[in-house]
Motif scaffolding. Structure first.
Motif, PDB file in Angstrom:
ATOM      1  N   THR A  39       0.852  -1.194   0.000  1.00 42.88           N
ATOM      2  CA  THR A  39       0.000   0.000   0.000  1.00 42.88           C
ATOM      3  C   THR A  39       0.884   1.238   0.000  1.00 42.88           C
ATOM      4  OG1 THR A  39      -1.682  -1.155   1.279  1.00 42.88           O
ATOM      5  CG2 THR A  39      -1.802   1.240   1.214  1.00 42.88           C
ATOM      6  N   GLN A  40       0.611   2.142  -0.928  1.00 41.02           N
ATOM      7  CA  GLN A  40       1.375   3.368  -0.962  1.00 41.02           C
ATOM      8  C   GLN A  40       0.865   4.347   0.085  1.00 41.02           C
ATOM      9  OE1 GLN A  40       0.693   3.869  -5.420  1.00 41.02           O
ATOM     10  NE2 GLN A  40       2.655   4.902  -5.145  1.00 41.02           N
ATOM     11  N   LEU A  41       1.779   4.890   0.863  1.00 40.62           N
ATOM     12  CA  LEU A  41       1.438   5.880   1.868  1.00 40.62           C
ATOM     13  C   LEU A  41       2.393   7.050   1.761  1.00 40.62           C
ATOM     14  CD1 LEU A  41       0.908   3.613   5.016  1.00 40.62           C
ATOM     15  CD2 LEU A  41      -0.875   4.738   3.675  1.00 40.62           C
ATOM     16  N   LEU A  42       1.911   8.222   2.127  1.00 46.20           N
ATOM     17  CA  LEU A  42       2.751   9.399   2.252  1.00 46.20           C
ATOM     18  C   LEU A  42       2.655   9.886   3.685  1.00 46.20           C
ATOM     19  CD1 LEU A  42       1.951  11.316  -1.054  1.00 46.20           C
ATOM     20  CD2 LEU A  42       4.163  10.382  -0.382  1.00 46.20           C
ATOM     21  N   GLU A  43       3.798   9.955   4.338  1.00 50.26           N
ATOM     22  CA  GLU A  43       3.834  10.399   5.717  1.00 50.26           C
ATOM     23  C   GLU A  43       4.483  11.777   5.785  1.00 50.26           C
ATOM     24  OE1 GLU A  43       4.185   5.964   7.768  1.00 50.26           O
ATOM     25  OE2 GLU A  43       5.813   7.391   7.935  1.00 50.26           O
ATOM     26  N   GLN A  44       3.782  12.696   6.407  1.00 49.19           N
ATOM     27  CA  GLN A  44       4.296  14.061   6.510  1.00 49.19           C
ATOM     28  C   GLN A  44       4.689  14.368   7.945  1.00 49.19           C
ATOM     29  OE1 GLN A  44       1.059  15.967   3.572  1.00 49.19           O
ATOM     30  NE2 GLN A  44       2.758  17.337   4.079  1.00 49.19           N
ATOM     31  N   SER A  45       5.798  15.079   8.070  1.00 46.86           N
ATOM     32  CA  SER A  45       6.267  15.466   9.394  1.00 46.86           C
ATOM     33  C   SER A  45       6.909  16.854   9.335  1.00 46.86           C
ATOM     34  CB  SER A  45       7.288  14.434   9.902  1.00 46.86           C
ATOM     35  OG  SER A  45       8.402  14.378   9.040  1.00 46.86           O
ATOM     36  N   PRO A  46       6.827  17.595  10.432  1.00 49.40           N
ATOM     37  CA  PRO A  46       6.010  17.288  11.601  1.00 49.40           C
ATOM     38  C   PRO A  46       4.524  17.502  11.304  1.00 49.40           C
ATOM     39  CG  PRO A  46       6.909  19.487  11.806  1.00 49.40           C
ATOM     40  CD  PRO A  46       7.496  18.911  10.531  1.00 49.40           C
ATOM     41  N   GLN A  47       3.678  17.060  12.206  1.00 50.25           N
ATOM     42  CA  GLN A  47       2.247  17.285  12.020  1.00 50.25           C
ATOM     43  C   GLN A  47       1.903  18.749  12.256  1.00 50.25           C
ATOM     44  OE1 GLN A  47      -0.471  14.637  13.993  1.00 50.25           O
ATOM     45  NE2 GLN A  47       1.005  12.953  13.952  1.00 50.25           N
ATOM     46  N   PHE A  48       2.528  19.339  13.264  1.00 47.51           N
ATOM     47  CA  PHE A  48       2.268  20.732  13.620  1.00 47.51           C
ATOM     48  C   PHE A  48       3.594  21.441  13.818  1.00 47.51           C
ATOM     49  CE2 PHE A  48      -2.214  20.123  14.227  1.00 47.51           C
ATOM     50  CZ  PHE A  48      -2.339  18.834  14.725  1.00 47.51           C
ATOM     51  N   LEU A  49       3.621  22.701  13.436  1.00 50.27           N
ATOM     52  CA  LEU A  49       4.822  23.497  13.590  1.00 50.27           C
ATOM     53  C   LEU A  49       4.414  24.945  13.841  1.00 50.27           C
ATOM     54  CD1 LEU A  49       7.907  23.414  13.497  1.00 50.27           C
ATOM     55  CD2 LEU A  49       7.784  23.766  11.029  1.00 50.27           C
ATOM     56  N   SER A  50       4.946  25.501  14.935  1.00 50.36           N
ATOM     57  CA  SER A  50       4.661  26.897  15.260  1.00 50.36           C
ATOM     58  C   SER A  50       5.989  27.614  15.423  1.00 50.36           C
ATOM     59  CB  SER A  50       3.843  26.991  16.550  1.00 50.36           C
ATOM     60  OG  SER A  50       3.559  28.352  16.855  1.00 50.36           O
ATOM     61  N   ILE A  51       6.215  28.634  14.626  1.00 52.01           N
ATOM     62  CA  ILE A  51       7.498  29.327  14.645  1.00 52.01           C
ATOM     63  C   ILE A  51       7.283  30.838  14.633  1.00 52.01           C
ATOM     64  CG2 ILE A  51       8.688  27.449  13.447  1.00 52.01           C
ATOM     65  CD1 ILE A  51       8.548  29.175  10.912  1.00 52.01           C
ATOM     66  N   GLN A  52       8.369  31.562  14.856  1.00 45.52           N
ATOM     67  CA  GLN A  52       8.310  33.015  14.803  1.00 45.52           C
ATOM     68  C   GLN A  52       8.672  33.510  13.414  1.00 45.52           C
ATOM     69  OE1 GLN A  52       6.599  33.166  17.994  1.00 45.52           O
ATOM     70  NE2 GLN A  52       7.369  35.210  17.473  1.00 45.52           N
ATOM     71  N   GLU A  53       8.121  34.623  13.080  1.00 48.33           N
ATOM     72  CA  GLU A  53       8.429  35.263  11.800  1.00 48.33           C
ATOM     73  C   GLU A  53       9.945  35.415  11.646  1.00 48.33           C
ATOM     74  OE1 GLU A  53       6.471  38.999  11.406  1.00 48.33           O
ATOM     75  OE2 GLU A  53       7.206  39.373   9.369  1.00 48.33           O
ATOM     76  N   GLY A  54      10.433  35.092  10.470  1.00 44.36           N
ATOM     77  CA  GLY A  54      11.863  35.226  10.191  1.00 44.36           C
ATOM     78  C   GLY A  54      12.655  33.935  10.335  1.00 44.36           C
ATOM     79  N   GLU A  55      12.077  32.952  10.978  1.00 45.93           N
ATOM     80  CA  GLU A  55      12.772  31.669  11.143  1.00 45.93           C
ATOM     81  C   GLU A  55      12.707  30.854   9.861  1.00 45.93           C
ATOM     82  OE1 GLU A  55      11.837  31.089  15.939  1.00 45.93           O
ATOM     83  OE2 GLU A  55      11.391  29.508  14.520  1.00 45.93           O
ATOM     84  N   ASN A  56      13.616  29.900   9.753  1.00 44.49           N
ATOM     85  CA  ASN A  56      13.609  28.942   8.645  1.00 44.49           C
ATOM     86  C   ASN A  56      12.998  27.635   9.124  1.00 44.49           C
ATOM     87  OD1 ASN A  56      15.088  30.883   7.230  1.00 44.49           O
ATOM     88  ND2 ASN A  56      17.043  29.954   7.811  1.00 44.49           N
ATOM     89  N   LEU A  57      12.445  26.873   8.193  1.00 39.46           N
ATOM     90  CA  LEU A  57      11.846  25.597   8.561  1.00 39.46           C
ATOM     91  C   LEU A  57      11.885  24.635   7.389  1.00 39.46           C
ATOM     92  CD1 LEU A  57       8.413  25.162   7.586  1.00 39.46           C
ATOM     93  CD2 LEU A  57       8.789  27.545   8.257  1.00 39.46           C
ATOM     94  N   THR A  58      11.811  23.347   7.722  1.00 37.45           N
ATOM     95  CA  THR A  58      11.721  22.302   6.701  1.00 37.45           C
ATOM     96  C   THR A  58      10.640  21.316   7.106  1.00 37.45           C
ATOM     97  OG1 THR A  58      14.070  22.511   6.194  1.00 37.45           O
ATOM     98  CG2 THR A  58      12.958  20.523   5.418  1.00 37.45           C
ATOM     99  N   VAL A  59       9.802  20.969   6.160  1.00 38.03           N
ATOM    100  CA  VAL A  59       8.804  19.917   6.384  1.00 38.03           C
ATOM    101  C   VAL A  59       9.045  18.807   5.377  1.00 38.03           C
ATOM    102  CG1 VAL A  59       7.130  21.520   7.352  1.00 38.03           C
ATOM    103  CG2 VAL A  59       7.073  21.022   4.917  1.00 38.03           C
ATOM    104  N   TYR A  60       8.603  17.606   5.762  1.00 34.01           N
ATOM    105  CA  TYR A  60       8.980  16.424   4.998  1.00 34.01           C
ATOM    106  C   TYR A  60       7.760  15.616   4.561  1.00 34.01           C
ATOM    107  CZ  TYR A  60      13.446  17.583   7.110  1.00 34.01           C
ATOM    108  OH  TYR A  60      14.575  18.246   7.510  1.00 34.01           O
ATOM    109  N   CYS A  61       7.962  14.927   3.450  1.00 27.25           N
ATOM    110  CA  CYS A  61       6.946  14.043   2.891  1.00 27.25           C
ATOM    111  C   CYS A  61       7.670  12.762   2.491  1.00 27.25           C
ATOM    112  CB  CYS A  61       6.291  14.724   1.689  1.00 27.25           C
ATOM    113  SG  CYS A  61       5.110  13.723   0.779  1.00 27.25           S
ATOM    114  N   ASN A  62       7.410  11.669   3.205  1.00 27.98           N
ATOM    115  CA  ASN A  62       8.185  10.440   3.019  1.00 27.98           C
ATOM    116  C   ASN A  62       7.308   9.248   2.678  1.00 27.98           C
ATOM    117  OD1 ASN A  62      10.681  11.679   3.731  1.00 27.98           O
ATOM    118  ND2 ASN A  62      10.083  11.545   5.877  1.00 27.98           N
ATOM    119  N   SER A  63       7.890   8.329   1.924  1.00 29.47           N
ATOM    120  CA  SER A  63       7.190   7.103   1.573  1.00 29.47           C
ATOM    121  C   SER A  63       8.204   5.977   1.402  1.00 29.47           C
ATOM    122  CB  SER A  63       6.412   7.294   0.271  1.00 29.47           C
ATOM    123  OG  SER A  63       5.794   6.087  -0.112  1.00 29.47           O
ATOM    124  N   SER A  64       7.733   4.757   1.535  1.00 29.86           N
ATOM    125  CA  SER A  64       8.569   3.595   1.225  1.00 29.86           C
ATOM    126  C   SER A  64       8.388   3.189  -0.239  1.00 29.86           C
ATOM    127  CB  SER A  64       8.218   2.431   2.139  1.00 29.86           C
ATOM    128  OG  SER A  64       6.851   2.088   1.993  1.00 29.86           O
TER     129      SER A  64
END
Lengths: 112, 113
Positions: free
Chosen positions: B1-26
């Motif tokens: 079964t194909q699945l896409l897992e995203q992380s993190p589920q929630f992210l709260s940051i301050q203006e000006g910060e950098n961030l990375t979110v992910y989308c992973n599958s097997s």
């Protein structure tokens, strides 16, 4: 340009009442059409999709049905709503597999 | 079964910060799409990545598709309150005539001023 219209934007219905949500696409022909439900701002659950007039594929057993009476019209219906039918319903279209989907603005359905 | 897992589920940051979110599958995907959804609206496509190792930039947003086409990342530089929303990744199911997309559950991003 293509546009997709979905209405109503919000709907409050009592348990046991019927439902009809409508979606229309303009500016394209023979689109693939989709109905999704989204719970609490999370992922999308595909309910139905259609590749042509009168052709409906159901993804999950449920209290809902869909119809496509015209090429660019997609309708989501229920005869008797359940509390569990509450949610955010989204209509979308695309032209070909692997192409991005274009969404309407959704209908927020609350069942009381 | 194909699945896409995203992380993190929630992210709260301050203006000006950098961030990375992910989308992973097997599973391998022929392409992956990234959407942003604002409250009360439908998702809007940001980008489609098709080639393994591909990097696409959209102003302060950088999207990367893994070499093996099993994962993707979204990096936002100097986040702004207007970046707030639900970020969803999706990919076409690996079946002959199947037009359905597989969707991740999304990353909910809040950028605080």
């Amino acid at each position: 340009s293509q546009t997709i219209h979905q209405w109503p934007a919000t709907l409050v219905q009592p348990v046991g009442s019927p439902l009809s949500l409508e979606c229309t696409v303009e500016g394209t022909s023979n689109p693939n059409l989709y109905w999704y439900r989204q719970a609490a701002g999370r992922g999308l659950q595909l309910l139905f999709y259609s590749v042509g007039i009168g052709q409906i594929s159901s993804e999950v057993p449920q209290n809902l049905s869909a119809s496509r009476p015209q090429d660019r019209q997609f309708i989501l219906s229920s005869k008797k709503l359940l509390l569990s039918d509450s949610g955010f319903y989204l209509c979308a279209w695309d032209r070909e597999r692997n192409q991005p989907q274009h969404f309407g603005d959704g209908t927020r359905l609350s069942i009381l | 079964t194909q699945l896409l897992e995203q992380s993190p589920q929630f992210l709260s940051i301050q203006e000006g910060e950098n961030l990375t979110v992910y989308c992973n599958s097997s599973s391998v995907f022929s392409s992956l799409q990234w959407y942003r959804q604002e409250p009360g609206e439908g998702p809007v496509l940001l980008v489609t990545v098709v080639t393994g190792g591909e990097v696409k930039k959209l102003k302060r947003l950088t999207f990367q598709f893994g070499d093996a086409r099993k994962d993707s990342s979204l990096h936002i530089t100097a986040a702004q309150p207007g970046d707030t929303g639900l970020y969803l990744c999706a990919g076409p199911r690996n079946a002959g005539n199947n037009r359905k997309l597989i969707w991740g559950l999304g990353t909910s991003l809040a950028v605080n001023p």
